[in-house]
Design an enzyme around this catalytic site. Sequence first.
Site, short mmCIF file in Angstrom:
data_model
loop_
_atom_site.label_atom_id
_atom_site.label_comp_id
_atom_site.label_asym_id
_atom_site.label_seq_id
_atom_site.Cartn_x
_atom_site.Cartn_y
_atom_site.Cartn_z
N ASP A 62 0.77 -1.36 -0.03
CA ASP A 62 0.04 -0.05 -0.01
C ASP A 62 0.86 1.25 -0.15
OD1 ASP A 62 -2.70 -0.03 0.03
OD2 ASP A 62 -2.98 0.64 2.00
N TYR A 64 2.31 4.84 1.51
CA TYR A 64 2.06 5.48 2.74
C TYR A 64 0.71 6.04 2.82
CZ TYR A 64 7.10 4.27 3.38
OH TYR A 64 8.39 3.58 3.40
N PHE A 75 8.08 2.39 -0.75
CA PHE A 75 8.93 2.49 0.40
C PHE A 75 9.89 3.94 0.43
CE2 PHE A 75 9.10 -2.00 -0.27
CZ PHE A 75 8.98 -2.60 0.91
N HIS A 184 9.80 -9.05 5.52
CA HIS A 184 9.56 -7.78 5.08
C HIS A 184 10.46 -6.90 6.12
CE1 HIS A 184 7.32 -4.01 4.79
NE2 HIS A 184 6.85 -4.43 3.84
#
Length: 222
Positions: A62, A64, A75, A184
Amino acid sequence: MLSDEWQNALAPEFSKPYYKDLFEFVKDEYSKAVIYPPADDIFNAMHLTLLSKVKVMILGQDPYHGEHQAHGLSFSVLPKTDIPPSLQNIYQELHDDLGCDIPNNGYLKKWAEQGVLLLNTVLTVRAHQPNSHQGHGWEKFTDAIIQAVNAQDRPIVYMLWGKPAQSKIPMLKNPKHLILKAPHPSPLSAYRGFFGCKHFSQANTFLKENGQEPIDWQIEDV
C-alpha cells in the site's frame, strides 16, 4: 498518462471492465476524500523507470497514508519527511551489506532513475486508512505490470520482501531473471531474516555477471 512503452504493454488492461470500474472508483475517491499519493503521482514508478530500463523490481503493498509521504514509489517518501521504520531498516541493511552511509532522507528517486522499479501492488490509499483501496482492481493492474516485466528478455532482479510480495512468484517464470526472497523490512519482521539477506550486493553481482551496470544504492543527504 504513461510513456509509450508502458502504454503499449498495458493497453489491453485499459479496455477491461475491472479497469473501468477502478478508474471510476479512484476518481470518486479523489473527489470526496483525501487520497495519497496526489493524483499526478500515481504512476510515478512507471514515469521514472521505463519498461525497457527495468533492472530491479522492489515490490511494496500500500502507499504510505500520512501527509507528505507517498509520491508513487514504493518505500520512498518525499524529502524533509521523516524516514519510515521499514525504510530505516532497508538503509541499515544497505549499510551492513554494501557500506552505504545512512542518509537524512527517504527519497528514492535516484534508484528509480537507474532502473529500480519501485512498485506498490495498490497505487492509492485514503489518508490515515491503510489498505482502504485494496480489492478495487489495482492488484489486477499491477499484476499486468509484473507480467510485462517478466516478459522482458534480459537480466532482471526481483526483491520480494514478505509474504504478499512473494505471492507473485508464480507469475515470475523467466529463467533469465533472479528472484530474491526475505522477510519484510518492517520492525515486526526485519529481525527474522531481512537483516543479513544481502539482497543489494546479490543484485549488483547478478547484474555485473550479466553485463549490466550495477545500481548505485547510495542515497545522498539533502
